[in-house]
Design a protein around this motif. Structure first.
Motif, short mmCIF file in Angstrom:
data_model
loop_
_atom_site.label_atom_id
_atom_site.label_comp_id
_atom_site.label_asym_id
_atom_site.label_seq_id
_atom_site.Cartn_x
_atom_site.Cartn_y
_atom_site.Cartn_z
N ASP A 194 -14.20 -29.15 -23.87
CA ASP A 194 -13.92 -27.57 -23.61
C ASP A 194 -12.83 -27.32 -22.57
O ASP A 194 -12.78 -26.38 -22.15
CB ASP A 194 -15.40 -26.88 -23.45
N ASN A 195 -12.25 -28.38 -22.36
CA ASN A 195 -11.19 -28.08 -21.22
C ASN A 195 -9.87 -28.44 -21.34
O ASN A 195 -9.39 -29.79 -21.80
CB ASN A 195 -11.56 -29.04 -19.85
N TRP A 228 -7.23 -28.82 -19.50
CA TRP A 228 -6.54 -29.22 -18.28
C TRP A 228 -7.30 -30.76 -18.32
O TRP A 228 -7.95 -30.97 -17.29
CB TRP A 228 -6.96 -28.63 -16.97
N LYS A 229 -6.75 -31.68 -19.00
CA LYS A 229 -7.46 -33.11 -19.07
C LYS A 229 -6.45 -34.04 -18.38
O LYS A 229 -5.59 -34.70 -18.87
CB LYS A 229 -7.31 -33.44 -20.49
N TYR A 275 -16.09 -35.50 -16.39
CA TYR A 275 -16.09 -35.72 -17.88
C TYR A 275 -16.31 -37.15 -18.35
O TYR A 275 -15.40 -38.12 -17.81
CB TYR A 275 -15.16 -34.88 -18.91
N PRO A 335 -15.17 -29.08 -13.70
CA PRO A 335 -13.69 -29.14 -13.89
C PRO A 335 -12.77 -28.25 -12.91
O PRO A 335 -13.17 -27.43 -12.13
CB PRO A 335 -13.68 -28.29 -15.33
N LYS A 345 -10.00 -26.45 -13.38
CA LYS A 345 -9.71 -25.04 -13.80
C LYS A 345 -9.64 -25.33 -15.37
O LYS A 345 -9.52 -26.29 -16.03
CB LYS A 345 -8.34 -24.56 -13.38
N GLY A 372 -11.87 -24.83 -17.50
CA GLY A 372 -12.82 -25.14 -18.23
C GLY A 372 -14.10 -23.98 -18.20
O GLY A 372 -13.95 -23.03 -17.38
N SER A 373 -15.10 -23.93 -19.25
CA SER A 373 -16.01 -23.02 -19.12
C SER A 373 -17.21 -23.40 -18.36
O SER A 373 -18.01 -22.32 -18.29
CB SER A 373 -16.61 -22.85 -20.60
#
Length: 728
Positions: free
Chosen positions: A154-155, A157-158, A178, A200, A202, A204-205
């Motif tokens: 859900d991110n 910014w990997k 993660y 995370p 940024k 990310g939820s």
């Protein structure tokens, strides 16, 4: 002060990373650093490396006689840490940013570089792979996208990807801690369940409820432990968690590192020859020894059991009911295959099992499903107590067992017993004149709650409550249990919407619908031809829309179920060149058989089968080389293109079948209701009608019968086709 080589040789842990000292002109200014430790907490600075010109996120990997150093901003090799040979690194190409490359070795011995690239200003960076040849020090291919299962990340910014191989499984970590796992280094990766929340940076939820974030995760094996280091940039620098190799679901709380400088994103090399002074992570739960031997009924000595498919092996156990192993055997040319026969003895996990059933596969593939029963369960019926103790007498459990097993006439086979826990005395009428199997049934009947758990030739009898022991472990959904199911039911939900539109005034007295009731045509001509691979637009004049790849009506990549309802000749609109390039690089059969992927593409498409699906399907199978494409036939035709036609004919045969029989075996099972539902949902000519009849893994996937154990082949195909630019 010790040298870098002395540090690597004389300490358990060697850190190679960087110290950050940003300035207004250069916020990324850094100095590569090395430090050592024997306990992971207290670190001693060794030296800095100004020669590496500000390398950040450094990763150290020894290959042969050289140490390779790669990171954001450079790529080098050295054998003395005094002189460094610059190597040609990754090329940015169209990417604005390319960060944190690392080297890892795949299960087949090949080397690869994993990194993130994209545009950091938009918050979108993805994970890519490059192939690396240490013989020539050349990067062979680049920008191979790593895939993830839909909704498992859900991110966007990997950043800072790292890949570690643990017991043959690939574990991918990303900034924010993660953790993902896969059986293929390029994916698709699925979220690995752990007992801590990701953090995370940024986009990310999740809210980790701590200040700052962590980036630069590094996972490595340390004896029986697994360590997960990360860079807590706004606070301490490097912090770490620990778990065990046998239980990577449960991790300790964060521990901090201490050094004369703030240790940042880097790598840690473990020297196993040096003892660590860090407390070992201990897992006292029972272990399974997967080494097995087999001995024929008339053979004098056992041999190693090698002739079976590792992913087919199952140990099936239920209290007082089932204790057996099952696997698929094939002729691997080893002595063990000749021992695959009824009544052969298999030694597994300090226990003995007798082969009771061998079932040959009915598709001519020369595969054999072997079922072996625990020794006592199989042979205890041979014990026969012919005497009878008349009358209703009072017995202990030990007395019953002693009456049968300590009588050499009744038990000349060497069966023994052991009783655990406290049993009260019970009355039994006319004990005897029956078999050892009847003896066990009588004990379970007389003392309810008893568990009889044999091991080898010993009958272990446990009082209620004595059999279970809490090892502080937990069962993770889809990872440990094949019987745990999640059921969703919307039977009683009804949604209705009444939509009332506004009244339209037509002042020009023309019909509202200029196209005669159809919005899908332009000048009466539609050029959306299935399988053309060209435009998806209309051929009429005035159409200035950019051309898009053709997508067959009904083709969908929205989910595994939607994909399964797509036609077998679907064109998913992939980037053909990218797909062929990726397939040629990754498919084992292409390399082993010398296949021209362009010719294979044309061959498959000419048979009315989607090449995108065919290629993705084969990438989920690949081995063994003696089998045909898609692993359907246990033999292959000498010509790979004729073999592809043979397999395509099989696809069409089952995709257009009048009957519908879902595949079974390996734990897959379909109820009559589900069979009827699928027969109605997956019409003739659909991918799912073939898949559900052709592979048990697909049945398990759609029935949610532990899809994590054998993979999710259709979701995997969806992920790969999307990675090639496919769309619905």
């Amino acid at each position: 002060m010790i040298s870098a080589l002395e540090a690597l040789e004389n300490y358990r842990y060697t850190y190679f990373g960087f110290m950050s000292h940003p300035t207004d002109k250069n916020p990324w200014q850094a100095t590569p650093m090395m430090a050592v430790s024997n306990n992971l907490v207290e670190w001693e600075e060794v030296t800095s490396f100004d020669e590496l010109e500000g390398l950040r996120d450094g990763y150290l990997k020894k290959i042969g006689d050289y140490y390779y150093i790669i990171g954001t901003g450079g790529f080098y090799k050295t054998n003395d840490f005094i002189s460094f040979t610059p190597l040609k690194g990754l090329e940015k190409g169209d990417f604005k940013d390319l960060w944190a490359p690392e080297i890892f070795q795949a299960n087949d011995g090949s080397y690869h570089i994993v990194y993130c690239a994209g545009d950091s200003s938009t918050g979108v960076l993805d994970v890519y792979l490059a192939s690396f040849d240490p013989e020539t020090d050349e990067i062979i291919t680049q920008n191979q996208p790593v895939s993830f299962y839909v909704d498992d990340i859900d991110n966007t910014w990997k950043i800072d990807p790292s890949i570690t191989v643990i017991q043959g499984t690939y574990y991918l970590t990303l900034g924010g801690n993660y953790i993902f796992s896969s059986n293929d280094y390029i994916g698709p990766y699925q979220r690995f369940p752990v007992n801590f929340a990701p953090t995370p940076q940024k986009f990310g939820s999740h809210d980790s409820l701590i200040d700052g974030w962590v980036e630069g995760p590094e996972m490595f094996v340390d004896g029986d432990a697994v360590r997960l280091f990360a860079d807590q940039t706004d606070d301490n620098g490097l912090v770490f968690r620990s778990a065990t190799v046998s239980n990577m679901f449960d991790w300790t709380a964060i521990e901090k590192t201490h050094c004369s400088f703030k240790m940042r994103h880097g790598s840690i090399v473990v020297n196993d020859s040096i003892n660590a002074s860090v407390p070992a992570e201990v897992d006292d739960a029972p272990k399974i020894d997967d080494k097995m031997t087999i001995q024929g009924l008339h053979d004098k000595h056992p041999v190693a059991l090698t002739c079976f498919m590792k992913n087919s092996f199952q140990w099936q156990y239920e209290d007082n009911q089932t204790n057996q192993i099952q696997f698929i055997a094939y002729n691997d040319g080893s002595p063990s295959f000749s021992c695959i026969a009824i009544e052969s003895t298999i030694a597994f996990n300090n226990d003995l099992f007798i082969i009771k059933n061998i079932e040959e596969d009915d598709n001519g593939s020369e595969l054999y499903t072997v079922t072996a029963m625990q020794y006592v369960n199989s042979e205890i019926g041979r014990v026969r107590q012919r005497n009878v103790r008349n009358g209703t007498l009072t017995y202990t459990v030990d007395a019953v067992l002693d009456y049968f097993l300590n009588d050499k006439k009744a038990n000349p086979f060497g069966f023994t017993y052991h009783v655990f826990g406290d049993f009260d005395k019970q009355q039994i009428e006319n004990l005897g004149a029956c078999s050892g199997k009847d003896m066990i049934s009588k004990i379970i009947e007389t003392w309810p709650g008893t568990v009889v758990y044999p091991r080898g030739k010993t009958i272990n009898v446990y009082a209620p409550g004595a059999f279970k022991k809490n090892y502080g472990r937990h069962i993770v959904y889809k990872y440990h249990s094949s019987d745990m199911k999640l059921t969703e039911d919307s039977t009683n939900i009804v949604n209705q919407v009444l939509a009332i539109g506004a009244t339209k005034e037509n002042n020009d007295n023309q019909a509202d619908n200029q196209n005669g009731g159809s919005s899908n045509t332009n000048n009466g001509t539609n050029a959306n031809t299935s399988g053309s691979g060209n435009s998806n637009g209309n051929s009429g004049s005035g159409n200035n829309n950019p051309q898009q790849p053709t997508v067959t009506p009904g083709a969908s990549l929205a989910s595994a179920e939607a994909f399964a309802k797509s036609p077998i000749n679907s064109d998913f609109g992939v980037n053909k060149a990218a797909m062929l390039r990726d397939f040629a690089a990754r498919d084992h059969r292409v390399h082993a058989w010398g296949v021209d992927v362009n010719r294979l593409y044309d061959t498959v498409k000419a048979q009315g089968i989607s090449p995108e699906w065919f290629f993705a399907y084969d990438l989920t199978e690949q081995d063994p080389m003696s089998w045909s494409w898609l692993n359907h036939f246990g033999y292959r035709l000498p010509d790979p293109y004729q073999d592809a036609i043979h397999v395509c004919n099989w696809i069409k045969q089952w995709a257009y079948s009048d009957g519908f029989t879902p595949a079974s075996g390996f734990g897959a099972w379909t109820s009559p209701q589900m069979r009827a539902q699928w027969n109605a949902e997956f019409h003739k000519g659909t991918i799912g009608r073939l898949y559900l009849q052709g592979t048990a893994a697909a049945v398990m996937e759609l029935a949610h019968e532990n899809p994590g154990r054998y993979g999710r082949p259709m979701a995997w195909c969806v992920s790969m086709i999307k990675g090639w630019g496919g769309h619905a």
